[in-house]
Design an enzyme around this catalytic site. Sequence first.
Site, PDB file in Angstrom:
ATOM      1  N   ASP A  66      13.404 -11.564   8.319  1.00 41.84           N
ATOM      2  CA  ASP A  66      14.759 -12.088   8.190  1.00 41.84           C
ATOM      3  C   ASP A  66      15.752 -10.962   7.941  1.00 41.84           C
ATOM      4  OD1 ASP A  66      13.598 -14.581   8.390  1.00 41.84           O
ATOM      5  OD2 ASP A  66      13.741 -15.039   6.257  1.00 41.84           O
ATOM      6  N   ASP A  73      10.292  -5.930   7.943  1.00 41.95           N
ATOM      7  CA  ASP A  73      10.610  -7.218   7.370  1.00 41.95           C
ATOM      8  C   ASP A  73      11.023  -8.114   8.556  1.00 41.95           C
ATOM      9  OD1 ASP A  73      11.442  -9.214   5.488  1.00 41.95           O
ATOM     10  OD2 ASP A  73      13.493  -8.509   5.723  1.00 41.95           O
TER      11      ASP A  73
END
Length: 250
Positions: A18, A16
Amino acid sequence: MFSSNGRILKRLVVLDFDHTVCEHNTDIVVRDLLGPEGIPPDVRSILRSGGWIPYMQRVFRLLHQGGFGPMDIASAIRGIPEVPGMKACIANLVRRGFHVIIISDSNSEFIRLWNDFNDIGRYIHTVFTNPAQFDSNGLLELRPYHHQTECTLSSKNLCKGKILEQFLRRQHDERNVEYEKVFYAGDGKNDVCPMLRLSSNGFACARRGYACYDALQSAIGKLEHKYTAKVLQWTDGYELSDLIWTELEN
């Protein structure tokens, strides 16, 4: 290295972005340029009725109308610190033959800006995210990655599990690449879907202190079949790196 059927054997790390690669939420950092009173009620209401992509599309228009240009937005993104140790983790993985991909509900412009500024763009095999680009007037235009309705664990604009499965299939069918180990590292509830799709050669790496771990455990408890991937927890890039190497040695 080759498998018995002649396929190229590799190892994959899926990240991922963020709160996993960079320490903060890129959308929130840019939105906050407008200040605490910068989002009018009609724009806030879009979150309930339209979802995150339409909301951020309006936020970007507000920024443009308020005089914030590409350089202001780029400066905000470049100012986000890394998750400690993550840049070194990525670089070391790639140097040791891993493929590293990003699947994120941020956008292509934010990820490109941050990765290039931090000199890790060259290590990333592929980025899957919502397309974005500045138009000729300096407005950041954002589009959804896709539109899906079949996965209730994911947002309509981006199902990370579907993206991961399609990537693995294309690598297998078009590149003759087979991944003997797949590590997926994330922090949020939208990382649960791809983690649930991991098999016995998979490792679901949930960032400690974030929503992913509890949401994953809850989802696993509702499965009708045995979950065969291994669940790990990590705090920063140093610990994630150590976990990966430890699992490979076992």
